[in-house]
Design a protein around this motif. Structure first.
Motif, PDB file in Angstrom:
ATOM      1  N   ALA A  72      43.407  52.237  23.538  1.00 35.11           N
ATOM      2  CA  ALA A  72      44.360  52.235  24.640  1.00 35.11           C
ATOM      3  C   ALA A  72      44.140  51.002  25.503  1.00 35.11           C
ATOM      4  CB  ALA A  72      44.170  53.493  25.468  1.00 35.11           C
ATOM      5  N   GLY A  73      45.211  50.474  26.038  1.00 36.72           N
ATOM      6  CA  GLY A  73      45.113  49.335  26.938  1.00 36.72           C
ATOM      7  C   GLY A  73      44.730  49.814  28.324  1.00 36.72           C
ATOM      8  N   GLY A  74      45.581  49.606  29.283  1.00 36.84           N
ATOM      9  CA  GLY A  74      45.269  50.044  30.626  1.00 36.84           C
ATOM     10  C   GLY A  74      46.052  49.229  31.623  1.00 36.84           C
ATOM     11  N   THR A  75      45.549  49.189  32.845  1.00 33.25           N
ATOM     12  CA  THR A  75      46.226  48.456  33.909  1.00 33.25           C
ATOM     13  C   THR A  75      45.371  47.282  34.324  1.00 33.25           C
ATOM     14  OG1 THR A  75      47.194  50.530  34.658  1.00 33.25           O
ATOM     15  CG2 THR A  75      47.264  48.688  36.202  1.00 33.25           C
ATOM     16  N   LEU A  76      46.016  46.154  34.510  1.00 30.83           N
ATOM     17  CA  LEU A  76      45.313  44.934  34.876  1.00 30.83           C
ATOM     18  C   LEU A  76      45.943  44.356  36.133  1.00 30.83           C
ATOM     19  CD1 LEU A  76      44.119  42.075  32.642  1.00 30.83           C
ATOM     20  CD2 LEU A  76      45.697  41.510  34.460  1.00 30.83           C
ATOM     21  N   VAL A  77      45.106  43.874  37.020  1.00 31.21           N
ATOM     22  CA  VAL A  77      45.576  43.130  38.195  1.00 31.21           C
ATOM     23  C   VAL A  77      44.914  41.756  38.134  1.00 31.21           C
ATOM     24  CG1 VAL A  77      45.636  43.003  40.712  1.00 31.21           C
ATOM     25  CG2 VAL A  77      45.836  45.231  39.574  1.00 31.21           C
ATOM     26  N   ALA A  78      45.714  40.719  38.274  1.00 33.79           N
ATOM     27  CA  ALA A  78      45.174  39.357  38.223  1.00 33.79           C
ATOM     28  C   ALA A  78      45.110  38.768  39.628  1.00 33.79           C
ATOM     29  CB  ALA A  78      46.056  38.478  37.336  1.00 33.79           C
ATOM     30  N   THR A  79      44.125  37.921  39.816  1.00 31.29           N
ATOM     31  CA  THR A  79      44.012  37.180  41.066  1.00 31.29           C
ATOM     32  C   THR A  79      43.302  35.857  40.779  1.00 31.29           C
ATOM     33  OG1 THR A  79      43.321  37.274  43.383  1.00 31.29           O
ATOM     34  CG2 THR A  79      41.829  38.275  41.773  1.00 31.29           C
ATOM     35  N   ILE A  80      43.066  35.087  41.808  1.00 32.41           N
ATOM     36  CA  ILE A  80      42.356  33.822  41.625  1.00 32.41           C
ATOM     37  C   ILE A  80      40.865  34.089  41.388  1.00 32.41           C
ATOM     38  CG2 ILE A  80      43.964  32.420  42.975  1.00 32.41           C
ATOM     39  CD1 ILE A  80      41.980  32.704  45.354  1.00 32.41           C
ATOM     40  N   HIS A  81      40.196  33.104  40.820  1.00 32.04           N
ATOM     41  CA  HIS A  81      38.743  33.199  40.720  1.00 32.04           C
ATOM     42  C   HIS A  81      38.165  32.921  42.113  1.00 32.04           C
ATOM     43  CE1 HIS A  81      34.614  32.361  39.541  1.00 32.04           C
ATOM     44  NE2 HIS A  81      34.895  32.945  38.389  1.00 32.04           N
ATOM     45  N   PRO A  82      37.127  33.652  42.522  1.00 30.36           N
ATOM     46  CA  PRO A  82      36.567  33.406  43.866  1.00 30.36           C
ATOM     47  C   PRO A  82      36.098  31.964  44.076  1.00 30.36           C
ATOM     48  CG  PRO A  82      35.268  35.046  42.659  1.00 30.36           C
ATOM     49  CD  PRO A  82      36.512  34.805  41.862  1.00 30.36           C
ATOM     50  N   SER A  83      35.776  31.238  43.017  1.00 30.70           N
ATOM     51  CA  SER A  83      35.374  29.838  43.193  1.00 30.70           C
ATOM     52  C   SER A  83      36.546  28.996  43.716  1.00 30.70           C
ATOM     53  CB  SER A  83      34.845  29.250  41.886  1.00 30.70           C
ATOM     54  OG  SER A  83      35.866  29.229  40.919  1.00 30.70           O
ATOM     55  N   ALA A  84      37.786  29.454  43.504  1.00 29.42           N
ATOM     56  CA  ALA A  84      38.944  28.716  44.020  1.00 29.42           C
ATOM     57  C   ALA A  84      38.950  28.733  45.550  1.00 29.42           C
ATOM     58  CB  ALA A  84      40.245  29.309  43.481  1.00 29.42           C
ATOM     59  N   VAL A  85      38.392  29.806  46.135  1.00 27.59           N
ATOM     60  CA  VAL A  85      38.272  29.862  47.602  1.00 27.59           C
ATOM     61  C   VAL A  85      37.295  28.779  48.062  1.00 27.59           C
ATOM     62  CG1 VAL A  85      37.560  31.296  49.560  1.00 27.59           C
ATOM     63  CG2 VAL A  85      38.796  32.329  47.627  1.00 27.59           C
ATOM     64  N   LEU A  86      36.198  28.643  47.333  1.00 28.62           N
ATOM     65  CA  LEU A  86      35.185  27.642  47.699  1.00 28.62           C
ATOM     66  C   LEU A  86      35.702  26.217  47.504  1.00 28.62           C
ATOM     67  CD1 LEU A  86      32.123  29.398  46.039  1.00 28.62           C
ATOM     68  CD2 LEU A  86      32.644  29.276  48.480  1.00 28.62           C
ATOM     69  N   ARG A  87      36.553  26.040  46.497  1.00 31.51           N
ATOM     70  CA  ARG A  87      37.070  24.693  46.214  1.00 31.51           C
ATOM     71  C   ARG A  87      38.207  24.295  47.158  1.00 31.51           C
ATOM     72  NH1 ARG A  87      37.044  26.314  40.866  1.00 31.51           N
ATOM     73  NH2 ARG A  87      39.295  26.508  40.944  1.00 31.51           N
ATOM     74  N   ALA A  88      38.862  25.285  47.773  1.00 30.47           N
ATOM     75  CA  ALA A  88      40.003  24.986  48.651  1.00 30.47           C
ATOM     76  C   ALA A  88      39.539  24.169  49.856  1.00 30.47           C
ATOM     77  CB  ALA A  88      40.644  26.295  49.121  1.00 30.47           C
ATOM     78  N   ASP A  89      40.400  23.253  50.341  1.00 28.43           N
ATOM     79  CA  ASP A  89      40.004  22.482  51.522  1.00 28.43           C
ATOM     80  C   ASP A  89      40.053  23.395  52.750  1.00 28.43           C
ATOM     81  OD1 ASP A  89      42.646  22.605  52.409  1.00 28.43           O
ATOM     82  OD2 ASP A  89      43.161  20.708  51.452  1.00 28.43           O
ATOM     83  N   ALA A  90      39.526  22.905  53.834  1.00 26.99           N
ATOM     84  CA  ALA A  90      39.352  23.754  55.021  1.00 26.99           C
ATOM     85  C   ALA A  90      40.664  24.389  55.465  1.00 26.99           C
ATOM     86  CB  ALA A  90      38.746  22.923  56.153  1.00 26.99           C
ATOM     87  N   ALA A  91      41.756  23.655  55.350  1.00 27.03           N
ATOM     88  CA  ALA A  91      43.052  24.165  55.813  1.00 27.03           C
ATOM     89  C   ALA A  91      43.552  25.312  54.938  1.00 27.03           C
ATOM     90  CB  ALA A  91      44.076  23.027  55.817  1.00 27.03           C
ATOM     91  N   ALA A  92      43.201  25.287  53.676  1.00 30.21           N
ATOM     92  CA  ALA A  92      43.737  26.277  52.735  1.00 30.21           C
ATOM     93  C   ALA A  92      42.778  27.427  52.458  1.00 30.21           C
ATOM     94  CB  ALA A  92      44.087  25.578  51.421  1.00 30.21           C
ATOM     95  N   ARG A  93      41.533  27.298  52.921  1.00 30.65           N
ATOM     96  CA  ARG A  93      40.509  28.260  52.492  1.00 30.65           C
ATOM     97  C   ARG A  93      40.784  29.688  52.987  1.00 30.65           C
ATOM     98  NH1 ARG A  93      34.681  26.040  52.842  1.00 30.65           N
ATOM     99  NH2 ARG A  93      35.675  24.650  51.364  1.00 30.65           N
TER     100      ARG A  93
END
Ligand code: SF4
Length: 221
Positions: A177-198
């Motif tokens: 059986a498959g299931g339910t999946l929710v996708a989001t960004i990798h948490p490292s993308a938060v660290l890589r974002a510049d100060a304005a976007a973090r």
């Protein structure tokens, strides 16, 4: 000489093993060339009874040294975001789509800089992830970033277009059986974002994890 299209962890995956058996076997995986430069296989962490499985891309520098997933800076972001979204870490199993650290050396070999795995490497490592999901049977799978999404949903997956909504996780090749999946960004993308976007990136991560949290809440009623 086998080419990238022949990479495959499948022959290393023991039939009928429990999570510890998988973890032990994965330590000796030679399914693709990534084992050569990395220190060790970094298998998933958590209980077989976990209700949610969080899937990242691959171990980073600290994970490679310590042998545990999400113990570096991105893991710190994930732990905080899970708490804010209302997901109990004790109910979560964390793992990666690719179990060895892929990197290139810079500064005369002193620094190991993350390098994204190829589709062939993602596909090669998929039997380990499929086995983890089959054993755990989570209510919700969370794909953290594009690599996890491609491993679970195919190469056409785009995190920007498919994040934050419940998606159907197709059955694996064994007809489970498959299931339910929710996708989001990798948490490292938060660290890589510049100060304005973090702050916005972090809020988006929490909002997407909140969708998974509500699915878990609905499942407990
Ligand atoms: S990355 Fe995956 S398939 Fe490649 S050697 Fe490591 S465990 Fe095996």
């Amino acid at each position: 000489m086998p080419g990238p299209e022949d990479y495959d962890a499948g022959p290393f995956v023991p039939v009928g093993a429990d999570l510890q058996g998988l973890r032990d076997a994965a330590a000796g995986c030679r399914g693709c060339p990534l084992f050569r430069e990395a220190t060790r296989t970094v298998f998933g962490s958590g209980e077989a009874s976990a209700r949610v499985v969080l899937v990242g891309e691959q171990p980073g520098d600290q994970e490679d040294r310590k042998g545990e997933p999400f113990v570096g800076p991105a893991g710190g972001v994930l732990t905080r975001a899970l708490a804010e979204a209302g997901i109990d870490p004790a109910e979560a199993y964390v793992t990666n789509a690719v179990k060895h650290f892929k990197f290139e050396r810079q500064e005369r070999g002193k620094r190991r800089i993350h390098k994204a795995p190829t589709l062939h490497e993602i596909s090669a490592c998929r039997p380990w992830l499929a086995s983890e999901l089959r054993l755990i049977g989570p209510e919700v799978v969370v794909a953290l970033g594009a690599t996890a999404g491609k491993s679970l949903l195919g190469s056409s997956f785009r995190v920007t277009q498919q994040r934050g909504v419940p998606l159907v996780l197709p059955p694996d090749g064994d007809g489970e059986a498959g299931g339910t999946l929710v996708a989001t960004i990798h948490p490292s993308a938060v660290l890589r974002a510049d100060a304005a976007a973090r702050a916005g990136a972090y809020a988006g991560l929490i909002a997407d994890l909140g969708v998974a949290a509500r699915l878990l809440d609905d499942g407990s009623r």
